[in-house]
Design a protein around this motif. Sequence first.
Motif, short mmCIF file in Angstrom:
data_model
loop_
_atom_site.label_atom_id
_atom_site.label_comp_id
_atom_site.label_asym_id
_atom_site.label_seq_id
_atom_site.Cartn_x
_atom_site.Cartn_y
_atom_site.Cartn_z
N LEU A 68 -40.78 -24.22 -24.03
CA LEU A 68 -39.84 -25.21 -24.49
C LEU A 68 -38.96 -24.49 -25.81
N THR A 72 -35.27 -24.23 -24.36
CA THR A 72 -34.08 -25.40 -24.77
C THR A 72 -33.70 -25.81 -26.00
N ILE A 78 -35.80 -33.33 -21.68
CA ILE A 78 -36.53 -32.06 -20.93
C ILE A 78 -37.74 -33.64 -19.67
N ARG A 132 -32.14 -29.99 -19.30
CA ARG A 132 -32.54 -28.92 -20.22
C ARG A 132 -33.49 -27.90 -19.23
N LEU A 133 -34.49 -28.64 -18.64
CA LEU A 133 -35.63 -28.32 -18.28
C LEU A 133 -36.40 -29.70 -17.29
#
Length: 337
Positions: A68, A72, A78, A132-133
């Motif tokens: 993470l 990020t 997320i 972002r993820l």
Amino acid sequence: MQVIDLRSDTVTKPSAAMRAFMMEAEVGDDGYGEDPTVAALERRVAELTGFEAGLFVASGTMGNQVALRTLTQPGDPIIVAARAHLLQFEMGASAKNASVQLLTVDDRLGYPDPSQVADLVRQYRRLHNPIRLIALENTHMPSGGIPIDQVALETILEAADGTPVYVDGARLWNAAVALDVTPALLCRGVVAVSTCLSKGLAAPMGSVLSGSAEFIGRARLERARLGGRLRQAGIMAAGGLYALAHHMNRLEEDHRRAQRLASIISTQLPATTADVLPVRTNIVMVRVKDPAESARRLAEEGVLCNVLPAGDLRLVTHRDLDDAAIDLAANRIVASL
């Protein structure tokens, strides 16, 4: 009374052969990149998962947190499954260590709902605050160790629409064995994966974070910032190397024993007393009316289990339990519930 520990596959003890292999490991100062056994483990796991490089970390939680922090920036949204380990079991680590926003989506299928993922990706792009993820957990523990196959993974990647996907592969080895595919196939298209050595593989500790060489270079710095810059870690890494070589194929034994345990419970108790979820790997989830009281009674009878946040009893088979132990545990569970 023989105590049968079904709390987790982390409770295994290293075998005599694994201990001997660890004692003979060649070591160096891994903080300077000089431990050959750590380097060998990192290369091996990266190869198995289809990536360029790997990074040995102390635990699966450290692997997730390093990922993470590497992938990020503070404030990033997320997407995670509603019952993911990353959300429920890492004690606020993501908020503290990476300062990210965790957005939950339904995971009743055993993975994040693709339609909800796609909706969130579109919504946050319109807000100029893109996701972002997207984090997956394979196997998905709270749903009973369901493995995410390549078809489901491709569906999520399509829903992600270019947003990077990360896999918390704490039990990725179990997923690969259950689906009879290579671990690399279950990582195709994702940006990184963390795989655990101390669960089904029965090593004493450690996980390996795998990804591109550029990603691992940045992850190494984040590992150091979390206090994970190790020294003569080859002794512990050797346990992981031994486990990969000798314990991978036997995971199917754990899966078979979990299915036997579930079958005995479900055939001898009505669903109103013990509702057993379908078993795909080494985790048996049992829904009962009073989980805490049921776990207490089982402990008195020498069967240890965990109660999950949703209230299910979790029974996990592992290397230290043979067929006789499983049958004995099943009989005690039937008598106690």
